[in-house]
Design a protein around this motif. Structure first.
Motif, short mmCIF file in Angstrom:
data_model
loop_
_atom_site.label_atom_id
_atom_site.label_comp_id
_atom_site.label_asym_id
_atom_site.label_seq_id
_atom_site.Cartn_x
_atom_site.Cartn_y
_atom_site.Cartn_z
N MET A 134 0.73 -1.24 -0.04
CA MET A 134 0.02 0.04 -0.14
C MET A 134 0.76 1.44 -0.05
N LYS A 135 0.59 2.32 -0.65
CA LYS A 135 1.25 3.69 -0.62
C LYS A 135 0.61 4.77 0.17
N VAL A 136 1.27 5.00 1.23
CA VAL A 136 0.86 6.32 2.02
C VAL A 136 0.47 7.41 1.23
N VAL A 137 -0.86 7.99 1.27
CA VAL A 137 -1.16 8.82 0.40
C VAL A 137 -1.90 10.22 1.23
N SER A 154 5.58 6.83 0.97
CA SER A 154 6.24 5.49 1.25
C SER A 154 5.49 4.24 0.99
N HIS A 155 5.76 2.87 1.18
CA HIS A 155 5.18 2.00 1.00
C HIS A 155 5.07 1.15 2.42
N VAL A 156 3.99 0.68 2.57
CA VAL A 156 3.60 -0.13 3.77
C VAL A 156 3.24 -1.70 3.14
N GLN A 157 3.42 -2.91 4.11
CA GLN A 157 2.76 -4.09 3.59
C GLN A 157 1.48 -3.98 4.37
N LEU A 158 0.27 -4.57 3.88
CA LEU A 158 -0.67 -4.92 4.33
C LEU A 158 -0.65 -6.24 4.86
N ILE A 159 -0.95 -6.61 6.24
CA ILE A 159 -0.96 -7.55 6.80
C ILE A 159 -2.32 -8.24 7.05
N LYS A 160 -3.11 -7.41 7.71
CA LYS A 160 -4.66 -7.67 8.03
C LYS A 160 -5.51 -6.75 7.78
N LYS A 161 -6.91 -7.01 7.10
CA LYS A 161 -8.09 -6.03 6.98
C LYS A 161 -8.85 -6.18 8.26
N MET A 162 -8.43 -5.46 9.39
CA MET A 162 -8.92 -6.12 10.69
C MET A 162 -10.51 -5.52 10.96
N TYR A 163 -10.47 -4.08 10.75
CA TYR A 163 -11.74 -3.45 11.07
C TYR A 163 -11.88 -2.32 10.07
N ASN A 164 -13.65 -1.79 9.94
CA ASN A 164 -13.79 -0.90 9.00
C ASN A 164 -12.90 0.50 9.29
N GLY A 165 -12.44 0.69 8.34
CA GLY A 165 -11.58 1.90 8.36
C GLY A 165 -10.05 1.84 8.64
N SER A 191 -5.18 4.34 9.40
CA SER A 191 -6.41 4.50 8.90
C SER A 191 -6.08 4.30 7.39
N THR A 192 -7.46 3.67 6.73
CA THR A 192 -7.53 3.19 5.28
C THR A 192 -7.65 4.56 4.52
N ASP A 193 -8.19 5.62 5.20
CA ASP A 193 -8.14 6.97 4.33
C ASP A 193 -6.84 7.33 3.71
N TYR A 194 -5.84 6.90 4.24
CA TYR A 194 -4.52 7.39 3.96
C TYR A 194 -3.69 6.27 3.15
N LEU A 195 -4.48 5.19 2.85
CA LEU A 195 -3.53 4.25 2.09
C LEU A 195 -4.30 3.84 0.60
N ALA A 196 -3.64 3.66 -0.46
CA ALA A 196 -4.04 2.93 -1.61
C ALA A 196 -3.20 2.05 -2.37
N GLN A 197 -3.63 0.97 -2.55
CA GLN A 197 -3.08 -0.20 -3.31
C GLN A 197 -2.07 0.18 -4.20
N VAL A 198 -0.95 -0.59 -4.30
CA VAL A 198 -0.08 -0.33 -5.26
C VAL A 198 -0.31 -1.02 -6.36
#
Length: 135
Positions: free
Chosen positions: A73-76, A102-113, A128-135
């Motif tokens: 995921m890219k930090v947006v 920067s890039h971060v690795q998605l480990i778990k989709k735990m909770y809404n948002g 927060s998923t508001d600031y992440l976009a899949q690469v």
């Protein structure tokens, strides 16, 4: 037979848990299995609580660990760093930061948002998923 009934209840709710395990004892349904994310687990428990003979549900569902899929995921953020937190919410302590773009690795989709991620420097926590976009 019992498990088939629970599978059909979940199917009717649009939920599939291939490794579903269920056992009903004195009205308490114990549920195990792996789900893709937190909201799916919540929906499954809500559906199963409405099943005949079920008074309550013990939830032992696990959220799928995506580490092996190497989803980046890219930090947006607009310009600042992204806070990495101890728990899924702004009330939790900041335990690290991921740099803007920067890039971060998605480990778990735990909770809404909120996703559980691992940063480039190895910090693991919630963002927060508001600031992440899949690469």
């Amino acid at each position: 037979q019992e498990k088939a009934n629970y599978v059909s209840i979940l199917s009717a709710a649009g939920i599939s848990i291939p490794n579903l395990g269920c056992s009903l004892e004195k009205g308490i349904l114990t549920v195990t299995g792996t789900v893709p994310d937190g909201p799916t687990a919540e929906a499954a428990i809500a559906a199963l609580k409405r099943a005949p003979g079920v008074v309550d549900v013990k939830n032992y569902l696990e959220v799928e660990d995506l580490t092996s899929k190497r989803i980046m995921m890219k930090v947006v953020t607009k310009s600042s760093n992204l806070n990495i937190r101890k728990g899924p919410g702004t009330q939790y302590e900041i335990i690290g930061k991921a740099a803007h773009h920067s890039h971060v690795q998605l480990i778990k989709k735990m909770y809404n948002g909120w996703y559980y991620i691992k940063s480039e420097n190895g910090t693991e926590g919630f963002c927060s998923t508001d600031y992440l976009a899949q690469v």
